[in-house]
Scaffold this active site. Structure first.
Site, PDB file in Angstrom:
ATOM      1  N   ASP A   1      -6.571   9.195  -6.183  1.00  0.00           N
ATOM      2  CA  ASP A   1      -6.391  10.088  -5.232  1.00  0.00           C
ATOM      3  C   ASP A   1      -4.703  10.643  -5.464  1.00  0.00           C
ATOM      4  O   ASP A   1      -4.291  10.128  -6.355  1.00  0.00           O
ATOM      5  CB  ASP A   1      -6.524   9.562  -3.835  1.00  0.00           C
ATOM      6  CG  ASP A   1      -5.588   8.467  -3.682  1.00  0.00           C
ATOM      7  OD1 ASP A   1      -4.724   8.037  -4.329  1.00  0.00           O
ATOM      8  OD2 ASP A   1      -6.298   7.495  -2.787  1.00  0.00           O
TER       9      ASP A   1
ATOM     10  N   LYS B   1      -9.891  14.423  -4.035  1.00  0.00           N
ATOM     11  CA  LYS B   1     -10.927  13.896  -3.122  1.00  0.00           C
ATOM     12  C   LYS B   1     -10.835  14.329  -1.578  1.00  0.00           C
ATOM     13  O   LYS B   1      -9.426  14.104  -1.326  1.00  0.00           O
ATOM     14  CB  LYS B   1     -11.407  12.399  -3.321  1.00  0.00           C
ATOM     15  CG  LYS B   1     -10.303  11.669  -2.958  1.00  0.00           C
ATOM     16  CD  LYS B   1     -10.676  10.191  -2.278  1.00  0.00           C
ATOM     17  CE  LYS B   1      -9.342   9.673  -1.635  1.00  0.00           C
ATOM     18  NZ  LYS B   1      -9.558   8.227  -1.587  1.00  0.00           N
TER      19      LYS B   1
ATOM     20  N   HIS C   1       0.684  -1.095  -0.023  1.00  0.00           N
ATOM     21  CA  HIS C   1      -0.190   0.116   0.067  1.00  0.00           C
ATOM     22  C   HIS C   1       0.894   1.128  -0.025  1.00  0.00           C
ATOM     23  O   HIS C   1       0.535   2.353  -0.614  1.00  0.00           O
ATOM     24  CB  HIS C   1      -0.763   0.115   1.150  1.00  0.00           C
ATOM     25  CG  HIS C   1      -2.039   1.004   1.393  1.00  0.00           C
ATOM     26  ND1 HIS C   1      -2.759   1.341  -0.030  1.00  0.00           N
ATOM     27  CD2 HIS C   1      -2.196   2.061   1.985  1.00  0.00           C
ATOM     28  CE1 HIS C   1      -3.335   2.643   0.338  1.00  0.00           C
ATOM     29  NE2 HIS C   1      -3.245   2.943   1.644  1.00  0.00           N
TER      30      HIS C   1
ATOM     31  N   GLY D   1     -16.069   2.383  -2.256  1.00  0.00           N
ATOM     32  CA  GLY D   1     -16.730   3.734  -2.238  1.00  0.00           C
ATOM     33  C   GLY D   1     -16.085   4.680  -3.076  1.00  0.00           C
ATOM     34  O   GLY D   1     -16.491   5.384  -4.123  1.00  0.00           O
ATOM     35  N   THR D   2     -14.661   4.855  -2.849  1.00  0.00           N
ATOM     36  CA  THR D   2     -13.866   5.875  -3.713  1.00  0.00           C
ATOM     37  C   THR D   2     -13.808   5.458  -5.224  1.00  0.00           C
ATOM     38  O   THR D   2     -13.942   6.578  -5.976  1.00  0.00           O
ATOM     39  CB  THR D   2     -12.293   5.648  -3.322  1.00  0.00           C
ATOM     40  OG1 THR D   2     -12.432   5.909  -1.913  1.00  0.00           O
ATOM     41  CG2 THR D   2     -11.567   6.658  -3.988  1.00  0.00           C
TER      42      THR D   2
END
Length: 316
Positions: A175, A198, A136, A231-232
């Site tokens: 993002d 965002k 990540h 969601g994103t």
């Protein structure tokens, strides 16, 4: 298995998180999966038996720390201890998906840095080396004091889209944090990038603001490392279509896909979601819109290169 790997000192074991992927990797390399049983005592404690000699061998253990994360992490730690006590020469943990990676720094006061804690646990248990896929945050490599081979999913995802021969592509980062990943993909597809700006009021709650870059009339490909509740990515897809993109595809390496994710994807403007098998996809998650690609050839090749002391970075 036609092409049997010649050196018997390479052993590949699988725990419970992703046996399907482990079997594919074994096939790629030309080895049989090592014999071990993972049971539970009646109170739920993990019991592991390794049922073949591994003395002096280089052992590779395939285990993603996906849901149920704590179960899979405990299985792995206990397996590492068993291997160490059975005199394995090297214990290589092959973790396609590294769980707890989203807590990689103190974003607020009094927060844990769980990605570092997991690294400490793995090292203390006796891991000699880590092979992982699309962490990540790349700085997690620095949480380990053992060698870590960080493989990338972008080439596999990019190749899939290359073969679709789209006319006018834009690669979109959902993002600011994913810009480097989007850039790598864009370079391979020879396309420009766009960024979705965002703000996130609470964890797992995304709120799309505006789009930086030209997406008008283009085929947009959103790329992320993890899709969790989706969601994103679904908000991003809808915003892209609203602002003039003609089609939206999405892709990620790690399909965590928890909670309302599948429903959101099914009802979103995403035409196709392309994922890898770093985390297994349960039957109810296999919807028409989702296309799964295998990382087994990549991981298999990386394991052989590590075992033979050859360069892994050549793969990219």
């Amino acid at each position: 298995m036609s092409n049997q790997y010649p050196d018997k000192k390479l052993k590949l074991f699988s725990l419970n998180s992703n046996r399907e992927l482990a079997s594919e990797i074994a096939e790629e390399i030309g080895v049989s999966l090592g014999k071990c049983t993972v049971n539970r005592f009646s109170d739920g404690e993990v019991q592991i038996n390794i049922e073949e000699s591994i003395r002096g061998c280089d052992v590779f253990v395939v285990q993603s720390t996906s849901n149920p994360v704590n179960e899979h992490l405990m299985e792995l730690l206990i397996m590492i201890d068993a291997l160490k006590r059975a005199s394995a020469r090297k214990i290589n943990v092959v973790m396609p998906y590294y769980g707890y990676a989203r807590q990689d720094r103190k974003a607020r006061s009094r927060e844990p840095i769980t990605a570092k804690l997991v690294a400490n646990l793995l090292e203390t248990a006796g891991t000699s080396r880590m092979i992982t896929l699309d962490l990540h945050a790349p700085q997690i490599q620095g949480f380990f004091d053992i060698p870590i081979d960080h493989l990338m999913g972008v080439p596999i995802l990019a190749e899939y889209f290359e073969n679709k021969n789209f006319d006018d592509i834009v690669v979109v980062s959902p993002d600011h944090g994913g810009v480097v990943r989007a850039r790598k993909m864009a370079d391979r597809l020879k396309a420009p990038i766009a960024i979705i700006d965002k703000r996130r009021p609470r964890p797992n709650v995304a709120e799309v603001m505006n789009i930086i870059g030209n997406i008008e009339g283009k085929t947009a490909i959103i790329i992320d490392d993890i899709i969790d509740t989706a969601g994103t990515i679904t908000l991003a897809a809808n915003a892209l279509v609203e602002q003039g993109a003609c089609e939206v595809y999405a892709c990620c390496t790690h399909p965590v896909l928890s909670g309302p994710a599948i429903e959101r994807i099914a009802h979103s403007k995403i035409k196709e979601l392309v994922i890898t098998n770093s985390i297994p996809l349960s039957e109810e998650k296999r919807i028409e819109k989702i296309k799964q690609l295998s990382v087994a050839p990549l991981i298999g090749e990386a394991i052989v290169r590590v075992f033979e002391h050859r360069s892994v970075s050549d793969l990219f």
